[in-house]
Design a protein around this motif. Sequence first.
Motif, PDB file in Angstrom:
ATOM      1  N   ILE A   1       0.864  -1.178   0.000  1.00 13.84           N
ATOM      2  CA  ILE A   1       0.000   0.000   0.000  1.00 13.84           C
ATOM      3  C   ILE A   1       0.900   1.228   0.000  1.00 13.84           C
ATOM      4  N   PRO A   2       1.119   1.840  -1.154  1.00 15.03           N
ATOM      5  CA  PRO A   2       1.981   3.027  -1.203  1.00 15.03           C
ATOM      6  C   PRO A   2       1.413   4.157  -0.361  1.00 15.03           C
ATOM      7  N   ALA A   3       2.271   5.076   0.006  1.00 14.34           N
ATOM      8  CA  ALA A   3       1.818   6.255   0.747  1.00 14.34           C
ATOM      9  C   ALA A   3       0.815   7.032  -0.093  1.00 14.34           C
ATOM     10  N   ASN A   4      -0.197   7.594   0.559  1.00 17.20           N
ATOM     11  CA  ASN A   4      -1.242   8.379  -0.105  1.00 17.20           C
ATOM     12  C   ASN A   4      -1.985   7.566  -1.164  1.00 17.20           C
ATOM     13  N   SER A   5      -2.226   6.294  -0.843  1.00 10.84           N
ATOM     14  CA  SER A   5      -2.953   5.413  -1.763  1.00 10.84           C
ATOM     15  C   SER A   5      -3.971   4.582  -0.992  1.00 10.84           C
ATOM     16  N   SER A   6      -4.967   4.088  -1.737  1.00 15.31           N
ATOM     17  CA  SER A   6      -6.018   3.268  -1.140  1.00 15.31           C
ATOM     18  C   SER A   6      -5.759   1.788  -1.417  1.00 15.31           C
TER      19      SER A   6
ATOM     20  N   GLY B   1       0.289   7.987   4.521  1.00 17.69           N
ATOM     21  CA  GLY B   1       1.729   8.195   4.453  1.00 17.69           C
ATOM     22  C   GLY B   1       2.382   8.276   5.825  1.00 17.69           C
ATOM     23  N   PRO B   2       3.679   8.548   5.818  1.00 12.85           N
ATOM     24  CA  PRO B   2       4.497   8.877   4.650  1.00 12.85           C
ATOM     25  C   PRO B   2       5.199   7.677   4.015  1.00 12.85           C
ATOM     26  N   ASN B   3       4.955   6.451   4.509  1.00 15.03           N
ATOM     27  CA  ASN B   3       5.715   5.303   4.035  1.00 15.03           C
ATOM     28  C   ASN B   3       4.821   4.212   3.450  1.00 15.03           C
ATOM     29  N   GLU B   4       5.386   3.474   2.522  1.00 12.30           N
ATOM     30  CA  GLU B   4       4.698   2.315   1.947  1.00 12.30           C
ATOM     31  C   GLU B   4       4.586   1.208   2.996  1.00 12.30           C
ATOM     32  N   ILE B   5       3.479   0.452   2.942  1.00 10.16           N
ATOM     33  CA  ILE B   5       3.266  -0.666   3.860  1.00 10.16           C
ATOM     34  C   ILE B   5       3.161  -1.950   3.044  1.00 10.16           C
ATOM     35  N   ARG B   6       3.961  -2.947   3.386  1.00  8.15           N
ATOM     36  CA  ARG B   6       3.919  -4.240   2.708  1.00  8.15           C
ATOM     37  C   ARG B   6       3.359  -5.309   3.638  1.00  8.15           C
ATOM     38  N   VAL B   7       2.643  -6.267   3.052  1.00  5.18           N
ATOM     39  CA  VAL B   7       2.049  -7.367   3.819  1.00  5.18           C
ATOM     40  C   VAL B   7       2.883  -8.625   3.616  1.00  5.18           C
ATOM     41  N   THR B   8       3.131  -9.340   4.688  1.00  8.88           N
ATOM     42  CA  THR B   8       3.797 -10.640   4.606  1.00  8.88           C
ATOM     43  C   THR B   8       2.892 -11.681   5.268  1.00  8.88           C
ATOM     44  N   ALA B   9       2.851 -12.871   4.686  1.00 12.89           N
ATOM     45  CA  ALA B   9       2.007 -13.941   5.237  1.00 12.89           C
ATOM     46  C   ALA B   9       2.701 -15.280   5.051  1.00 12.89           C
TER      47      ALA B   9
ATOM     48  N   VAL C   1      -3.188   4.108   9.134  1.00 16.06           N
ATOM     49  CA  VAL C   1      -4.064   4.131   7.964  1.00 16.06           C
ATOM     50  C   VAL C   1      -5.459   4.585   8.365  1.00 16.06           C
ATOM     51  N   GLU C   2      -6.191   5.138   7.407  1.00 16.54           N
ATOM     52  CA  GLU C   2      -7.577   5.539   7.624  1.00 16.54           C
ATOM     53  C   GLU C   2      -8.486   4.418   7.129  1.00 16.54           C
ATOM     54  N   PHE C   3      -9.482   4.053   7.931  1.00 15.58           N
ATOM     55  CA  PHE C   3     -10.409   2.991   7.553  1.00 15.58           C
ATOM     56  C   PHE C   3     -11.594   3.611   6.814  1.00 15.58           C
ATOM     57  N   VAL C   4     -11.600   3.404   5.501  1.00 16.11           N
ATOM     58  CA  VAL C   4     -12.631   3.982   4.640  1.00 16.11           C
ATOM     59  C   VAL C   4     -13.901   3.138   4.686  1.00 16.11           C
ATOM     60  N   GLU C   5     -13.745   1.813   4.662  1.00 17.80           N
ATOM     61  CA  GLU C   5     -14.902   0.904   4.688  1.00 17.80           C
ATOM     62  C   GLU C   5     -14.535  -0.371   5.441  1.00 17.80           C
ATOM     63  N   ARG C   6     -15.333  -0.686   6.448  1.00 20.88           N
ATOM     64  CA  ARG C   6     -15.148  -1.927   7.211  1.00 20.88           C
ATOM     65  C   ARG C   6     -16.511  -2.366   7.735  1.00 20.88           C
ATOM     66  N   HIS C   7     -16.824  -3.650   7.588  1.00 18.49           N
ATOM     67  CA  HIS C   7     -18.102  -4.201   8.040  1.00 18.49           C
ATOM     68  C   HIS C   7     -17.854  -5.275   9.092  1.00 18.49           C
ATOM     69  N   SER C   8     -18.749  -5.342  10.061  1.00 17.34           N
ATOM     70  CA  SER C   8     -18.663  -6.373  11.092  1.00 17.34           C
ATOM     71  C   SER C   8     -19.377  -7.640  10.621  1.00 17.34           C
ATOM     72  N   GLN C   9     -18.903  -8.793  11.090  1.00 14.11           N
ATOM     73  CA  GLN C   9     -19.566 -10.058  10.779  1.00 14.11           C
ATOM     74  C   GLN C   9     -20.874 -10.206  11.552  1.00 14.11           C
ATOM     75  N   GLY C  10     -21.043  -9.435  12.611  1.00 10.90           N
ATOM     76  CA  GLY C  10     -22.250  -9.539  13.423  1.00 10.90           C
ATOM     77  C   GLY C  10     -22.185 -10.655  14.450  1.00 10.90           C
TER      78      GLY C  10
END
Length: 453
Positions: free
Chosen positions: A203-208, A280-288, A243-252
Amino acid sequence: MAMVKKKKGLYVLLIGIFIFSFGFYEVGSNHFAYAATTFPKGSSIGGIDVGEKTEDEAVSLLLSAIERWKNEGDFIVQTANDSVVIPYKNIKFDVKASVKEMTNQIDKPWYAFFTKSEPQQLPLTVSVDVTDELLDKFGNSIDVKKTVQLIENTISYLGQHKITAVSSNQNDAEATIAETSWEIPSDYLFMDELLEELNRISIPANSSFSYLESIADKVSYYSEAEGNFVVSMLYALLLQTNVEFVERHSQGIIPSYSEPGIEAKVSKNEKKDFIVYNSGPNEIRVTAEQTGNVLKMGLRSKKPENTYRYSIENSLDVDYRTINRYNKDLQPGHRQVLQPGQKGKRVEVYRITVSSTGEKIDKELISKDFYLPTPEILLLAPAVEETGDGTETGENAGTGEASTTTEDGTVPTDQKTNTTTGPGNTMNATDSNDANHAATTDDSIYEQPNVVK
């Protein structure tokens, strides 16, 4: 002769229908050809609200917003040794292309004509002309490609006027900023493809980032249950970033693998996504990585100035109700649990920002989640009393009202028993007189149309 007249009449009818349809199409076409497109309420381009605006109005609004943004000051890129001003003549805004893209996003196929268009949030189309003069100012220690991408991402939302250049050795400075391990439920069989896509996520900086677009839509087989597991884990990690959470739904419901408030739901059919914006200001990478039945997931990025953690607060248990169901064919005193009750819960999830000195400097409410309680359902035999004259009466549980039995010992079909299901709440349950239902406890027999399990 009569047959000929019938065929002739049929031809005339078909021709009439054709002419009417063609005329209606022409009228419809002429009527809508010049209708101005109005964007759905809540739509934005570059962070500017263009909801309920036409294309021309949106273009005018965006041009004005861009001019105001430019007038706020120079756009500066901070390097290790200098500050580089990016001339506005080197920054190209394609406003018309941005508006056209919005139009394409809300455009619907003919068969969905009567459905409502969903609001869209799009960036401005921006490009930066990197001249030799700018390259000289950046120097050799700057990753030009990533820095230009950061500039364009920032400007595409008319963001801040000063950013920090991406160092060419940024990868060497990466660190794990969040990490967790969860046990994978035993019936999850299609995790491999999900993990492969997760390891490609940055997730680059300033990106969704959209879970449906970046992961769910790219696997050959998608299981919603496994998707909810993965996105819940990702949500738990991103709560430990800025990060800002734009959309998130609960499972209920509270899944077995997580805790209240720390779960999320994504669904293709219901169009429920999980979207975050990396400011920002930094890119975030996911590892799994999966080892046996354990999934280890982490986030890597340049170490931030502040650290983040989440907190579950104001947890409140919600009592469940008890629903009593009665059957005259059961032995007196019979009691059976058809459905165990389970308490519900209310929680609030906060994100805590901690400075480099360990001082708590901010507390942000992220979500309020409510999990419905599961009612307890009991199967009972009606209480029976013997009167002084030898007759028997059935006493209604919880009400003190009595219902007289018939000569054959059954309760009349129109006799109802009031059943208390919670403080101030009452539900009605009726006895079953069907001989085929005798001596059975099948839950479907006692299901009432006004009882929600």
